[in-house]
Design an enzyme around this catalytic site. Sequence first.
Site, PDB file in Angstrom:
ATOM      1  N   ASP A 143      56.962  12.074  19.928  1.00 59.88           N
ATOM      2  CA  ASP A 143      55.964  12.158  18.841  1.00 59.88           C
ATOM      3  C   ASP A 143      54.886  11.097  19.066  1.00 59.88           C
ATOM      4  O   ASP A 143      54.689  10.194  18.259  1.00 59.88           O
ATOM      5  CB  ASP A 143      56.620  11.990  17.472  1.00 59.88           C
ATOM      6  N   ASP A 156      55.844   5.908  22.405  1.00 59.65           N
ATOM      7  CA  ASP A 156      56.093   7.165  23.132  1.00 59.65           C
ATOM      8  C   ASP A 156      55.167   7.252  24.354  1.00 59.65           C
ATOM      9  O   ASP A 156      55.566   7.699  25.427  1.00 59.65           O
ATOM     10  CB  ASP A 156      55.805   8.380  22.250  1.00 59.65           C
ATOM     11  N   ASN A 200      55.375  10.270  14.138  1.00 59.87           N
ATOM     12  CA  ASN A 200      54.408   9.170  13.974  1.00 59.87           C
ATOM     13  C   ASN A 200      53.120   9.653  13.309  1.00 59.87           C
ATOM     14  O   ASN A 200      52.446   8.899  12.608  1.00 59.87           O
ATOM     15  CB  ASN A 200      54.087   8.559  15.332  1.00 59.87           C
ATOM     16  N   THR A 204      62.435  10.833  21.723  1.00 61.44           N
ATOM     17  CA  THR A 204      61.906   9.551  21.230  1.00 61.44           C
ATOM     18  C   THR A 204      61.186   9.743  19.894  1.00 61.44           C
ATOM     19  O   THR A 204      60.335   8.945  19.507  1.00 61.44           O
ATOM     20  CB  THR A 204      60.934   8.911  22.240  1.00 61.44           C
ATOM     21  N   PHE A 213      63.609   5.239  11.650  1.00 67.10           N
ATOM     22  CA  PHE A 213      62.593   6.252  11.393  1.00 67.10           C
ATOM     23  C   PHE A 213      62.918   7.614  12.024  1.00 67.10           C
ATOM     24  O   PHE A 213      62.867   8.640  11.348  1.00 67.10           O
ATOM     25  CB  PHE A 213      61.236   5.756  11.915  1.00 67.10           C
ATOM     26  N   ASN A 214      63.235   7.660  13.320  1.00 67.72           N
ATOM     27  CA  ASN A 214      63.431   8.956  13.990  1.00 67.72           C
ATOM     28  C   ASN A 214      64.561   9.767  13.356  1.00 67.72           C
ATOM     29  O   ASN A 214      64.480  10.977  13.235  1.00 67.72           O
ATOM     30  CB  ASN A 214      63.725   8.759  15.482  1.00 67.72           C
ATOM     31  N   HIS A 229      60.075   0.363  21.491  1.00 70.71           N
ATOM     32  CA  HIS A 229      61.269   1.195  21.313  1.00 70.71           C
ATOM     33  C   HIS A 229      61.469   2.248  22.408  1.00 70.71           C
ATOM     34  O   HIS A 229      62.444   2.234  23.134  1.00 70.71           O
ATOM     35  CB  HIS A 229      61.184   1.941  19.974  1.00 70.71           C
ATOM     36  N   ASP A 230      60.557   3.211  22.497  1.00 65.78           N
ATOM     37  CA  ASP A 230      60.818   4.446  23.229  1.00 65.78           C
ATOM     38  C   ASP A 230      61.016   4.296  24.741  1.00 65.78           C
ATOM     39  O   ASP A 230      61.883   4.974  25.306  1.00 65.78           O
ATOM     40  CB  ASP A 230      59.705   5.463  22.951  1.00 65.78           C
TER      41      ASP A 230
HETATM   42  O1  RIB Z   1      61.908   3.611  14.818  1.00 63.32           O
HETATM   43  C1  RIB Z   1      61.161   3.628  16.003  1.00 63.32           C
HETATM   44  C2  RIB Z   1      60.793   5.018  16.391  1.00 63.32           C
HETATM   45  O2  RIB Z   1      59.965   5.586  15.388  1.00 63.32           O
HETATM   46  C3  RIB Z   1      59.977   5.106  17.690  1.00 63.32           C
HETATM   47  O3  RIB Z   1      60.290   6.296  18.355  1.00 63.32           O
HETATM   48  C4  RIB Z   1      58.550   5.136  17.208  1.00 63.32           C
HETATM   49  O4  RIB Z   1      57.690   5.871  18.111  1.00 63.32           O
HETATM   50  C5  RIB Z   1      58.688   5.903  15.929  1.00 63.32           C
HETATM   51  O5  RIB Z   1      58.675   7.277  16.250  1.00 63.32           O
HETATM   52 CA    CA Z   2      58.533   7.874  18.926  1.00 67.96          CA
END
Ligand code: RIB
Ligand code: CA
Length: 310
Positions: free
Chosen positions: A11, A16, A40, A124, A165-166, A239-240
């Site tokens: 996303d 990403d 996102n 991701t 979040f994901n 993160h990703d």
């Molecule tokens: O929590 C982090 C995730 O949420 C990452 O993948 C970031 O891109 C958002 O999508």
């Molecule tokens: Ca992401």
Amino acid sequence: MANRKIILDCDPGHDDAIAILLAGKNPTLDLLGLTIESGNQTLDKTGRNALNICQFLEIDVPVCLGVEKPIIKEVEICDAIHGETGLDGFDFPRLKKQFDQRHAVNFIIESILSSKEKITVITTGPMTNLALAIKLEPKIIENIEEVVLMGGSYQNGNVSPAAEFNILCDPEAAYIVFNSNLKITMIGLDVTRQVLVYPNIIDRMDKINNKASLLFTKLMTVFNENQKRVFGFLGSPLHDPVTIAYLIDPSVIETKLVNCTIDISHGPSYGRTNCDIFDYLKKPKNAYIAMNIDVEKFWNIIEKGISRYK
Ligand code: RIB
Ligand code: CA
């Protein structure tokens, strides 16, 4: 090492984008395509961002738009961190690359069923596309090598005390994937919050002085500004790309096989990845959870990945 065939479901999104950059030119990874979903930002924006990233970095792979909304929940975007475009901070040249006409769910199914080798699926973002592919065609399970996801945490969340979040974007999708008898490697906030894009990291990558370092530098500068404003972070958690770094060099993280359940109870822990790290419940172990990360090794992988571009 033989090329590992991968599909990256994402996303984009600043982090990403770096995952795409890292996967796009790695000689040990055969990136079959990008499948996109909202997260996102809305799907139209995350899709456009994916096209722009691929066109700018000359990553010639299909980009397939996926499901616009989560299975049950309404779309929740993360524009506070990723901005109005979902990828604020970089002015891409005029966009010419077009979407592949296949829907992401069908691309995932067709690519996996037609492949002679097993395929690794990396997610991701929210897991909606993969979950629906599994539901639509369960036969794909036997030809998936493993699912590597950025998401969850065995500790705290980042969009609620309990949830990351994901996963919280589509808990029901995560529930389907985590209960599909696939090999799952979950790369959660526990390790991604250790790889922080401090200004010295931006300076280090900027010195590479190619188009990938330009993209990294510009995007991470804005990513940092937004993360500082929202969370007070001086360096954004990247993160990703940890998912791709793990595929390039599995020794970058340490994992532990545990029982992990997704809370879909719609209470205060909705979307939590309940990882039974100490095996209290003696339930079947279904996920490898990232417990530690070698931060220096990670940044070396990022630096080498950026250096692969012209
Ligand atoms: O929590 C982090 C995730 O949420 C990452 O993948 C970031 O891109 C958002 O999508
Ligand atoms: Ca992401």
